[in-house]
Design an enzyme around this catalytic site. Structure first.
Site, mmCIF file in Angstrom:
data_model
loop_
_atom_site.group_PDB
_atom_site.id
_atom_site.type_symbol
_atom_site.label_atom_id
_atom_site.label_comp_id
_atom_site.label_asym_id
_atom_site.label_seq_id
_atom_site.Cartn_x
_atom_site.Cartn_y
_atom_site.Cartn_z
ATOM 1 C CG ASP A 16 -85.306 -20.764 -65.748
ATOM 2 O OD1 ASP A 16 -86.164 -19.409 -65.813
ATOM 3 O OD2 ASP A 16 -86.039 -21.627 -65.127
ATOM 4 C CE LYS B 283 -82.767 -32.933 -62.387
ATOM 5 N NZ LYS B 283 -82.909 -31.567 -63.182
ATOM 6 C CB VAL C 40 -84.067 -32.844 -56.002
ATOM 7 C CG1 VAL C 40 -82.409 -32.403 -55.827
ATOM 8 C CG2 VAL C 40 -84.376 -32.611 -57.552
ATOM 9 C CB ILE D 14 -90.853 -34.248 -63.886
ATOM 10 C CG1 ILE D 14 -91.817 -33.753 -64.797
ATOM 11 C CG2 ILE D 14 -89.673 -35.042 -64.889
ATOM 12 C CD1 ILE D 14 -92.561 -34.839 -65.664
ATOM 13 C CB ALA D 15 -87.118 -35.419 -61.154
#
Length: 444
Positions: free
Chosen positions: A300, A167, A153, A150-151
């Protein structure tokens, strides 16, 4: 007449649902029929690719081993990557819909991917922020400190001297998500039409819910807003903080925030500022404040997302997903804690009914009996119940037509994760005993 003709032409070439989204909201996107055909072909290819992986992992076929099915599904989602990993992670929190074995297996999902090169990421980042990287940052390390599907960093330094983490979503992610979402809906429809499990679970409805969750999590403006809101809520609290977010260097696809140089709360070195028991008490107090007083909480809380600075300050990072509770929901949680601690199945069912609805055809006695058995199974000799009971409770009531709201699943998963973190700090710590004490204080 020309206006009417033009409006009619737009209506023909831009059918319902073709309005632009996000930053181009309100504009009409005139779709190229050839491009539309290519998208459909891409969706079909993705659908066939996932089916091929499912067959290879023993999920689809004539001889399916039910015991290995959860691990096969997890492997399929990991192999497929992209949105499928995110969907599996979201599904792992729905103990009211999936068996415990499935939730435990899906919770192991990890998103890994080879990093895209700087030659791809640099122009993408500059296009998103509207200026060259050298103008925005004094230093920028193009070796990612983390890379997922997804990404990616990165670590950087501003001209003002602050070290930050940046990010950045991968280029082309919007198209990938759209294609994956279409494939997910196709697969969910196949399961709903052709399997007994599909008739009871209604996977199409679940898939739409999961897709909405994933789309929200992929909007980094939501995470930035979470960081700001949580920082304001904890501003008057001593010994805890949220990293600063740089809104001028953030948008839907880029998030820039303070880099925190501190170890995980589970590390002995990071816990040295406090006695382990006291550190666990402090962390628990902060989460009770978030849950019961603020109504917004970090959902989380594993050790990697909780850091401890040398002076003992607790720093909460990665707020891409947060839980939210209304005042009424918070009261229901307290009632449920008290009822479970007292071992009263009727009170537990009543508390659950306060946040959900029971199927009119459900056998109330069977529900109470199932809750009685669950409480007895999880009751500890020293009094109180384990946090695992709340996840099991979601599974039990789901079998009797009671579908718990999304926030309950988020809260139960948060409590289980938090207890694991607390026990990593202090092995003798009991979250439920502390929660009973807190609930008793609030009810008195």
């Amino acid at each position: 007449v020309l206006t009417m003709v033009f409006a009619l032409a737009l209506d023909l070439v831009a059918p319902m649902g073709s309005l632009a989204r996000d930053d181009r909201a309100g504009l009409v996107e005139v779709r190229n029929p050839v491009a539309g055909l290519r998208i459909k072909q891409a969706e079909a290819r993705r659908y066939r690719d996932v089916l091929r992986r499912a067959r290879a992992n023993g999920v689809v076929g004539r001889d399916i081993d039910a015991t290995s099915l959860p691990s096969g599904v997890r492997s399929t989602l990991e192999d497929a990557g992209g949105m499928f990993v995110k969907l599996g992670q979201v599904a792992s929190t729905r103990a009211d819909l999936l068996p415990a074995a499935w939730c435990e297996e899906l919770a192991l999902l990890r998103s890994r991917a080879e990093p895209a090169p700087p030659s791809v990421m640099r122009p993408y980042l500059e296009a998103e922020l509207g200026r060259p990287v050298d103008e925005l940052f004094a230093e920028f390390d193009w070796t990612p400190i983390a890379s997922a599907s997804i990404a990616q960093v990165y670590r950087a330094r501003l001209h003002s001297g602050e070290t930050v983490v940046v990010k950045v979503q991968r280029p082309g992610l919007d198209d990938l998500v759209d294609i994956d979402a279409a494939a997910v809906l196709q697969l969910a429809g196949l399961i709903e039409r052709r399997t007994p499990l599909g008739l009871s679970m209604r996977p199409l409805d679940l898939a739409r819910e999961f897709i909405d969750n994933v789309r929200e999590e992929l909007d980094f403006r939501v995470e930035a807003a979470n960081l700001v809101a949580m920082s304001e809520a904890l501003a008057e609290r001593d010994g805890v903080r949220i990293p600063r977010v740089y809104l001028e260097l953030s948008n839907r696809r880029v998030l820039t925030e303070e880099f925190v140089q501190a170890p995980s709360i589970a590390d002995a070195e990071g816990s040295s500022a406090d006695d382990p028991a006291r550190l666990a008490d402090r962390l628990l107090a902060e989460f009770f404040f978030q849950i019961f007083d603020v109504g917004t909480f970090h959902s989380d809380p594993h050790p990697g997302n909780i850091l401890v600075e040398p002076d003992g300050t607790i720093v909460l990072i990665d707020l891409g997903a947060v839980g939210r509770l209304s005042a009424g929901q918070r009261s229901s949680v307290i009632e449920l804690l008290v009822a479970a601690a007292n071992g009263d199945s009727t009170m537990v069912r009543t508390a659950l009914m306060g946040v959900s609805s029971l199927d009119p055809n459900a056998d109330i006695r069977a529900v109470d009996t199932a809750i009685d058995e669950l409480i007895a199974r999880h009751m500890r000799a020293g009094g109180g119940i384990s946090t695992d009971a709340f996840q099991d409770l979601a599974g039990v009531v789901g079998r009797y037509g009671l579908r718990l709201p999304r926030w309950f699943g988020t809260l139960s998963r948060t409590m289980v994760t938090l207890e694991g973190t607390l026990r990593a700090i202090d092995p003798g710590f009991s979250l439920v005993d502390a929660a009973r004490h807190h609930a008793g204080q609030d009810s008195s």
